[in-house]
Design a protein around this motif. Sequence first.
Motif, PDB file in Angstrom:
ATOM      1  N   ASN A  42       1.668  17.213 -41.231  1.00 39.27           N
ATOM      2  CA  ASN A  42       2.914  17.945 -41.028  1.00 39.27           C
ATOM      3  C   ASN A  42       3.034  19.168 -41.924  1.00 39.27           C
ATOM      4  N   ASN A  43       2.134  19.305 -42.905  1.00 41.49           N
ATOM      5  CA  ASN A  43       2.166  20.448 -43.812  1.00 41.49           C
ATOM      6  C   ASN A  43       1.199  21.554 -43.408  1.00 41.49           C
ATOM      7  N   GLY A  44       0.582  21.425 -42.238  1.00 36.95           N
ATOM      8  CA  GLY A  44      -0.319  22.466 -41.757  1.00 36.95           C
ATOM      9  C   GLY A  44      -1.716  22.397 -42.334  1.00 36.95           C
ATOM     10  N   ASN A  45      -2.085  21.246 -42.935  1.00 40.48           N
ATOM     11  CA  ASN A  45      -3.446  21.055 -43.446  1.00 40.48           C
ATOM     12  C   ASN A  45      -4.277  20.342 -42.384  1.00 40.48           C
ATOM     13  N   CYS A  46      -5.420  20.910 -42.027  1.00 39.15           N
ATOM     14  CA  CYS A  46      -6.232  20.390 -40.936  1.00 39.15           C
ATOM     15  C   CYS A  46      -7.669  20.149 -41.387  1.00 39.15           C
ATOM     16  N   PHE A  47      -8.357  19.280 -40.649  1.00 35.59           N
ATOM     17  CA  PHE A  47      -9.793  19.117 -40.851  1.00 35.59           C
ATOM     18  C   PHE A  47     -10.447  18.821 -39.507  1.00 35.59           C
ATOM     19  N   VAL A  48     -11.717  19.144 -39.423  1.00 35.51           N
ATOM     20  CA  VAL A  48     -12.517  18.798 -38.259  1.00 35.51           C
ATOM     21  C   VAL A  48     -13.896  18.400 -38.750  1.00 35.51           C
ATOM     22  N   GLU A  49     -14.478  17.387 -38.130  1.00 35.38           N
ATOM     23  CA  GLU A  49     -15.840  16.957 -38.465  1.00 35.38           C
ATOM     24  C   GLU A  49     -16.740  17.218 -37.268  1.00 35.38           C
ATOM     25  N   ILE A  50     -17.708  18.118 -37.465  1.00 37.05           N
ATOM     26  CA  ILE A  50     -18.611  18.524 -36.397  1.00 37.05           C
ATOM     27  C   ILE A  50     -19.854  17.650 -36.428  1.00 37.05           C
ATOM     28  N   ASN A  51     -20.194  17.059 -35.284  1.00 34.01           N
ATOM     29  CA  ASN A  51     -21.394  16.234 -35.185  1.00 34.01           C
ATOM     30  C   ASN A  51     -22.644  17.097 -35.100  1.00 34.01           C
ATOM     31  N   GLY A  52     -23.736  16.603 -35.676  1.00 36.32           N
ATOM     32  CA  GLY A  52     -25.008  17.307 -35.584  1.00 36.32           C
ATOM     33  C   GLY A  52     -25.938  16.906 -36.706  1.00 36.32           C
ATOM     34  N   VAL A  53     -27.230  17.077 -36.487  1.00 37.43           N
ATOM     35  CA  VAL A  53     -28.232  16.757 -37.502  1.00 37.43           C
ATOM     36  C   VAL A  53     -28.429  17.958 -38.407  1.00 37.43           C
ATOM     37  N   ILE A  54     -28.190  17.776 -39.697  1.00 39.00           N
ATOM     38  CA  ILE A  54     -28.335  18.840 -40.688  1.00 39.00           C
ATOM     39  C   ILE A  54     -29.269  18.333 -41.773  1.00 39.00           C
ATOM     40  N   ASN A  55     -30.449  18.906 -41.853  1.00 35.17           N
ATOM     41  CA  ASN A  55     -31.456  18.450 -42.805  1.00 35.17           C
ATOM     42  C   ASN A  55     -31.500  19.354 -44.025  1.00 35.17           C
ATOM     43  N   LEU A  56     -31.313  18.783 -45.196  1.00 38.25           N
ATOM     44  CA  LEU A  56     -31.536  19.471 -46.460  1.00 38.25           C
ATOM     45  C   LEU A  56     -32.745  18.823 -47.111  1.00 38.25           C
ATOM     46  N   LEU A  57     -33.857  19.533 -47.111  1.00 40.12           N
ATOM     47  CA  LEU A  57     -35.127  18.976 -47.557  1.00 40.12           C
ATOM     48  C   LEU A  57     -35.604  19.687 -48.804  1.00 40.12           C
ATOM     49  N   ALA A  58     -36.654  19.132 -49.421  1.00 41.40           N
ATOM     50  CA  ALA A  58     -37.204  19.740 -50.636  1.00 41.40           C
ATOM     51  C   ALA A  58     -37.753  21.130 -50.352  1.00 41.40           C
ATOM     52  N   LYS A  59     -38.321  21.323 -49.162  1.00 42.33           N
ATOM     53  CA  LYS A  59     -38.758  22.668 -48.808  1.00 42.33           C
ATOM     54  C   LYS A  59     -37.542  23.486 -48.387  1.00 42.33           C
ATOM     55  N   LYS A  60     -37.715  24.776 -48.264  1.00 45.09           N
ATOM     56  CA  LYS A  60     -36.597  25.627 -47.887  1.00 45.09           C
ATOM     57  C   LYS A  60     -36.181  25.338 -46.448  1.00 45.09           C
TER      58      LYS A  60
END
Length: 355
Positions: free
Chosen positions: A148-166
């Motif tokens: 009610n205070n205008g604070n929103c969130f959304v969670e987007i589905n998808g595979v996101i890889n953070l690996l040791a390589k760039k």
Amino acid sequence: MKKTAALSAIVSGSIILFSCGGSGGNSDSSTQSVQASLILTDSPADTMDSIYVDITSVSLKHTGRNTECNLFTADPQNNPLRNVNLLELKDILYVVNTKNCPEGNYNRLRIEFKDNIEVYANSQSYNCKVKEFNSGSNKQPNKPHCDNNGNCFVEINGVINLLAKKSDVVVDFDLASSDVNIDPQTGNCEITFKMSPVVMEDHKFKELAGSKNIMFEGKITNLDTSSKRFILHTQDQDITVDYSAALNSQTGLEDLLTLANNMDSKYELKVICSSSDPEICLAEKIILEIENVTVSNLDTTNKTFQISINGSQTITVDYSNAKIKGELLEGANVEIKLIGFDGSNYIAKVIKVKD
């Protein structure tokens, strides 16, 4: 009957997560971490004047492993991210923050924002609510959840890889097929974002960085007018800035930098660099952003007004060539983007009147 007007938004924006980690192939998140930078960019069109978005938090999650990495959280005092105008990020990679994240894969990108998107088009302003984040024709829309205070969130589905390589993750806001829907009777407005995480190979990110300038935001310290350099203190690093090239295009830039340097880091600079060299930023453009100040002695004939900064210092602002968002009146609370000094007045590029 309710009527709607569609404003075509031929613009694509992105949130880019550029990550690079240490050596080794171990994928155990307890022993490896990845350095991820949150970067905003955009490729706007001529049909819209500006699109302001308040992003308050961005994080990665893996729902199965209960792993989470917070990439950015807005702090009104120390680390604000307010009124980001997507259309000002043309050909720019805006480096917001850098964090160490557990190495591995994630399956959610969570974005928290204010449910009040400010859209300016054809000299009109609209306050738009976000209707949904659509991931594409073959996926279900990701609907935002708002309180009610205008604070929103959304969670987007998808595979996101953070690996040791760039590795690089791009979340595209595809507004090319989106409409800003306005009820002309009530002024109510809704906007639908299309977005989805996409993993990029490192050389693709380098190609993107090679075609865009890099923008950092932070406090100025150690101004040296002899060497034409200063230190920009960002949220996570100190950057040496060489502003000699920007002197050719910005009148009175050194006076503006002196003003900022003497304000005890109260306000921030946005510095656009032509080089991504980690050792030094070769500045092409520098903007001083001053927030929460009051207009006084408004002169509509000479297009000037005064503001008080640092509690006691008063400066005169020339707004003759500035873009003005809202109605500029005596006593108005404003945000100002200053780009130079003409010998008497500081030169405004954009003035945004606050409600």
